[in-house]
Design an enzyme around this catalytic site. Structure first.
Site, PDB file in Angstrom:
ATOM      1  N   HIS A  14      -0.630  -0.106  -3.366  1.00  0.00           N
ATOM      2  CA  HIS A  14       0.775   0.065  -2.944  1.00  0.00           C
ATOM      3  C   HIS A  14       1.178  -1.060  -1.977  1.00  0.00           C
ATOM      4  O   HIS A  14       2.159  -1.765  -2.195  1.00  0.00           O
ATOM      5  CB  HIS A  14       0.909   1.440  -2.271  1.00  0.00           C
ATOM      6  CG  HIS A  14       2.293   1.755  -1.787  1.00  0.00           C
ATOM      7  ND1 HIS A  14       3.143   2.594  -2.469  1.00  0.00           N
ATOM      8  CD2 HIS A  14       2.978   1.360  -0.681  1.00  0.00           C
ATOM      9  CE1 HIS A  14       4.293   2.686  -1.805  1.00  0.00           C
ATOM     10  NE2 HIS A  14       4.214   1.944  -0.710  1.00  0.00           N
ATOM     11  N   GLU A  15       0.376  -1.231  -0.921  1.00  0.00           N
ATOM     12  CA  GLU A  15       0.721  -2.240   0.097  1.00  0.00           C
ATOM     13  C   GLU A  15       0.612  -3.664  -0.462  1.00  0.00           C
ATOM     14  O   GLU A  15       1.392  -4.536  -0.103  1.00  0.00           O
ATOM     15  CB  GLU A  15      -0.161  -2.085   1.346  1.00  0.00           C
ATOM     16  CG  GLU A  15       0.012  -0.756   2.073  1.00  0.00           C
ATOM     17  CD  GLU A  15       1.449  -0.424   2.473  1.00  0.00           C
ATOM     18  OE1 GLU A  15       2.292  -1.345   2.560  1.00  0.00           O
ATOM     19  OE2 GLU A  15       1.741   0.777   2.683  1.00  0.00           O
ATOM     20  N   HIS A  45       3.816  -4.548  -2.188  1.00  0.00           N
ATOM     21  CA  HIS A  45       4.806  -5.070  -1.228  1.00  0.00           C
ATOM     22  C   HIS A  45       4.489  -6.520  -0.863  1.00  0.00           C
ATOM     23  O   HIS A  45       5.357  -7.382  -0.818  1.00  0.00           O
ATOM     24  CB  HIS A  45       4.777  -4.258   0.075  1.00  0.00           C
ATOM     25  CG  HIS A  45       5.412  -2.911  -0.020  1.00  0.00           C
ATOM     26  ND1 HIS A  45       6.681  -2.698  -0.530  1.00  0.00           N
ATOM     27  CD2 HIS A  45       4.965  -1.688   0.373  1.00  0.00           C
ATOM     28  CE1 HIS A  45       6.973  -1.406  -0.456  1.00  0.00           C
ATOM     29  NE2 HIS A  45       5.955  -0.771   0.087  1.00  0.00           N
ATOM     30  N   HIS A  77       5.249  -9.012  -3.576  1.00  0.00           N
ATOM     31  CA  HIS A  77       6.716  -9.112  -3.679  1.00  0.00           C
ATOM     32  C   HIS A  77       7.221 -10.098  -2.617  1.00  0.00           C
ATOM     33  O   HIS A  77       7.992 -11.021  -2.909  1.00  0.00           O
ATOM     34  CB  HIS A  77       7.328  -7.720  -3.481  1.00  0.00           C
ATOM     35  CG  HIS A  77       8.787  -7.630  -3.818  1.00  0.00           C
ATOM     36  ND1 HIS A  77       9.510  -6.467  -3.681  1.00  0.00           N
ATOM     37  CD2 HIS A  77       9.672  -8.554  -4.278  1.00  0.00           C
ATOM     38  CE1 HIS A  77      10.766  -6.680  -4.039  1.00  0.00           C
ATOM     39  NE2 HIS A  77      10.892  -7.942  -4.392  1.00  0.00           N
TER      40      HIS A  77
END
Length: 596
Positions: A387-388, A391, A394
């Site tokens: 998940h992290e 980010h 991105h």
């Protein structure tokens, strides 16, 4: 790791390399002084922002100051998070807080001054090639102009700002400080504290009496404050209506969506598409009832575990390896960046004494992103890692493909990249799993994410929409009115298999997000957009991957809806929600197969 290490004892390979941001404290101090001097220079533009040349120079200096301030702020706070008890970095963090305020004050004249120009002049500036890098900033100003008031009125609204915080502050005080819950019995029959933190743990108990008791006690306690809490929520709605009216928006909902240029259709389509998919949630409720082996499914059964706890021990090294394998569908370039992140000091891995809890991805433009974890060797931590890193990648691709001003993506887009990585990891794990118990554990984990992130948050979003519309049409938001709306929505969402207990009508009273109005729908749209991307990537391959990487590289260079649309996810249509729902349906089918 039974004994928590002190920060100084953490092996270097498990720490992030903050020296990539500043080599040492001296370098930080030097940049701090330079930034303070730079901030003083911006004043020379005041009263002169009336042509393209002056505006361009002013914007360039504004960017320069902002980037330096951001770098200082991020570094000081990440150092502070390594050990919150360390006074040196506590002081440094406070120092950058003050600097941020100074910097913002110094630059606060820019937007109001440019907005005094005529619409025609602003339109000219938008199309001026000298200002090509700032086209979106100027378009935004032109778009906001009808909603900006005179200098005196703006000053008055600024003074009302403190007053407008009151509903949220009062709710916070009631909810966190004054609300005291009676003790309830835990699984061992002992009296235990019921708090906001332990409530979900009680609801996840395998003992039904524990769940029921905690549930009824929680809402009975809120029920005693129903008049006060209704007045507080009603005051928050009144505040939203006041600002919408003052700034000449047709409704509070439109006022809140205007900043990100999100059409009201996006909000309404989400609700409509979820209504269309409620039979799927009802089917999941049927399955939940069957798996729990209960005659009636109650509201306090929603978080009860459906399968035996399946313990998965996954070391950090194994988690990294699995995450790398799971993102294979995103291609070679993505994998290379992910491995660089794993190998080059982006991540602070384990808990240590004084370290900030939780996880996040952060960083400053011009340096690679950073990720803070508190890794435990379990499934949850592996999902947090991917998940992290979603980010982080991105941010990495945005920063490497956009100028500073256009690199920052909106909250509306932020959760897409992280949730997409989770969807790919889940798909990979499910395809690889041969153990029916493990498979069932994964399926329920994922299905519950759909229930809580898409259905539940959409129900919250619909509740917010209804109460604002009622208030705007002159209806008084009494506790009876709020409870009836909330209860009816629960009945509609959960279906006939569910006994919707009367107590749930008070749940609106404990949701802090209702004081950050029209925000929760972003959880549902983000999750749906990510699920839709994942489906396209797994079904189509390369063309979908190219579109998705284009999305990651876009940063905030355009409005969120447009960026997603170009990448193949049109949130102004119900299609992405329908794609996400088809994934949810396949989870239910797989679970039904396993329970036969």
């Amino acid at each position: 790791m039974s004994q928590l290490l002190k920060r100084s004892e953490v092996p270097v390979e498990h720490r992030w390399k903050l020296e990539d941001l500043f080599a040492d404290q001296q370098a930080w101090d030097k940049e701090y002084e330079e930034t303070k001097q730079l901030a003083k220079q911006i004043a020379k533009f005041e009263g002169k922002l009336n042509d393209a040349k002056a505006i361009k120079e002013c914007f360039e200096l504004e960017d320069d100051i902002s980037l330096h301030a951001e770098r200082l702020y991020v570094y000081a706070n990440m150092r502070h998070h390594e050990d919150m008890a360390d006074p040196t970095y506590q002081a440094l963090s406070e120092k950058t807080q003050k600097l941020s305020v100074e910097v913002n004050e110094a630059m606060s004249f820019i937007t109001p001054e440019i907005l005094t120009l005529s619409d025609n002049k602003l339109q000219e500036l938008v199309n001026d090639p000298q200002l090509a890098n700032y086209k979106k900033t100027l378009e935004d100003m032109l778009r906001q102009k009808p909603h900006i008031l005179s200098k005196q009125e703006e000053a008055l609204l600024a003074q009302v700002g403190n007053l407008s915080q009151a509903p949220s502050t009062i709710f916070g005080m009631i909810n966190n400080a004054d609300m005291k819950f009676p003790k309830v019995k835990n699984e061992n029959g002992e009296e235990a504290e019921l708090t906001h933190g332990t409530y979900i743990q009680f609801l996840e108990s395998r003992n039904r009496d524990v769940r029921k008791n905690a549930f009824e006690t929680m809402y009975a306690t809120y029920g005693k404050q129903r008049n006060t809490l209704a007045s507080t929520l009603s005051a928050n709605v009144t505040k939203n209506m006041f600002y919408a009216k003052a700034r000449k928006y047709p409704s509070a909902l439109e006022a809140s969506l205007y900043g990100d240029k999100i059409p009201v259709d996006v909000y309404n389509n989400l609700i409509a598409a979820i209504h269309e998919s409620l039979p799927l949630l009802h089917r999941y409720m049927d399955l939940r009832k069957k798996l729990l082996k209960v005659d009636e499914l109650h509201m306090y059964d929603l978080f009860a575990p459906l399968v035996e706890e399946f313990k998965m021990d996954i070391t950090y090294e194994e988690a990294k390896k699995t995450v790398i394998e799971s993102i294979a569908p995103l291609g070679e370039d993505y994998r290379r960046i992910l491995e660089e992140g794993f190998d080059s000091g982006w991540i602070d891995v384990y808990e240590n004494e004084g370290k900030r809890s939780g996880a996040y991805s952060w960083g400053a433009y011009g340096t690679h992103p950073y990720v803070l974890l508190n890794h435990k060797d379990n499934l949850n931590s592996m999902f947090t890692l991917t998940h992290e890193m979603g980010h982080a990648i991105h941010s990495y691709l945005s920063d490497n493909n956009q100028e500073y001003r256009n690199a920052q993506y909106t909250i509306f887009l932020a959760e897409v990249a992280s949730t997409l990585n989770e969807a790919l990891l889940m798909d990979f794990m499910l395809k690889k799993s041969t153990d029916p118990k493990q498979k069932m554990y994964l399926l329920t984990y994922y299905a519950d994410q759909f229930r809580t992130t898409v259905f539940r948050q959409t129900m919250f979003a619909e509740f917010e929409k209804i109460i604002h519309e009622k208030a705007e049409s002159g209806v008084s938001l009494t506790h009876q009115e709020l409870s009836k709306i909330y209860y009816d929505l629960n009945v509609q969402y959960h279906g006939k298999s569910m006994v919707v207990d009367k107590d749930i009508e008070m749940e609106w009273a404990r949701i802090p997000h209702f004081y950050n109005s029209f925000y929760v729908f972003k959880y549902a749209t983000g999750f749906s957009a990510a699920t839709s991307f994942a489906k396209q990537i797994l079904d189509e391959g390369a063309p979908a991957v190219d579109r998705y990487l284009g999305f990651l590289k876009s940063g905030g260079s355009d409005y969120s809806i447009e960026i997603l649309k170009r990448a193949g996810v049109d949130m102004s249509s119900p299609e992405p929600i329908r794609q996400a729902m088809s994934v949810f349906e396949s989870l239910i089918e797989q679970m039904e197969q396993l329970t036969k």
